[in-house]
Design an enzyme around this catalytic site. Sequence first.
Site, PDB file in Angstrom:
ATOM      1  N   GLU A 133      44.813 135.286 -26.181  1.00  0.00           N
ATOM      2  CA  GLU A 133      43.372 135.459 -25.971  1.00  0.00           C
ATOM      3  C   GLU A 133      42.805 134.136 -25.487  1.00  0.00           C
ATOM      4  O   GLU A 133      42.992 133.103 -26.131  1.00  0.00           O
ATOM      5  CB  GLU A 133      42.723 135.864 -27.297  1.00  0.00           C
ATOM      6  N   LYS A 154      38.481 142.547 -36.205  1.00  0.00           N
ATOM      7  CA  LYS A 154      38.869 141.165 -36.473  1.00  0.00           C
ATOM      8  C   LYS A 154      38.116 140.697 -37.711  1.00  0.00           C
ATOM      9  O   LYS A 154      36.901 140.563 -37.685  1.00  0.00           O
ATOM     10  CB  LYS A 154      38.527 140.294 -35.263  1.00  0.00           C
TER      11      LYS A 154
END
Length: 205
Positions: free
Chosen positions: A40, A128
């Site tokens: 990411e 998350k």
Amino acid sequence: MDLLPELRARKLLAIIRADGADRALECIRTLVDAGITALEVSLTTPDGVDAIATARKEYDPSILIGAGTVVTAAQADEVAAAGAGFAVTPAITRGAHRSVELGLPLLCGALTPTEVVAALDLGATAVKIFPAKVYGPGYLRELLAPLPGTPLIAVGGVDAQTAPEYLAAGALAVGVASPLLGNAATGGPQSELATRAATFLKAVE
């Protein structure tokens, strides 16, 4: 490619916050060479969208490349156009809503049970849990008791020692930034990044 089982199999998501696109790409190459294949690039990286676009052209689809810190709707549009395979947000942002509208898989930041359910209701692929270190691995276990099967990713303060603890508590994967990247994202030795990558991969085996 179905993101959820891929993340579950790989267990480790490298989060890259660099001082520029070139450095981000340097870190991506080191990590991929070391065997970390889910990455990411945070949009706190100057020209991070460019880094995502370049990396996406450089690697085949088996290398998962997403965009992090997607806050605005415009950012969601930009990373989707750049070829990001998923978007990651710190919370239920306008970027999160736009990612869902675009059909871009979303890893939506949340902390409380209410936020977790709201992220799932929004259409997040996974939630998350951030910042995970505030409550530790046991908190994920407690969250999953009333919400069994919820796809949770622990992010924030996860290191090589605690990564397996979060996985044992029920996280499908862990997201790791500075404990993995160290100073490699700001000019530090890439060789040391490769060593840390090997340590993390062993930890999550």
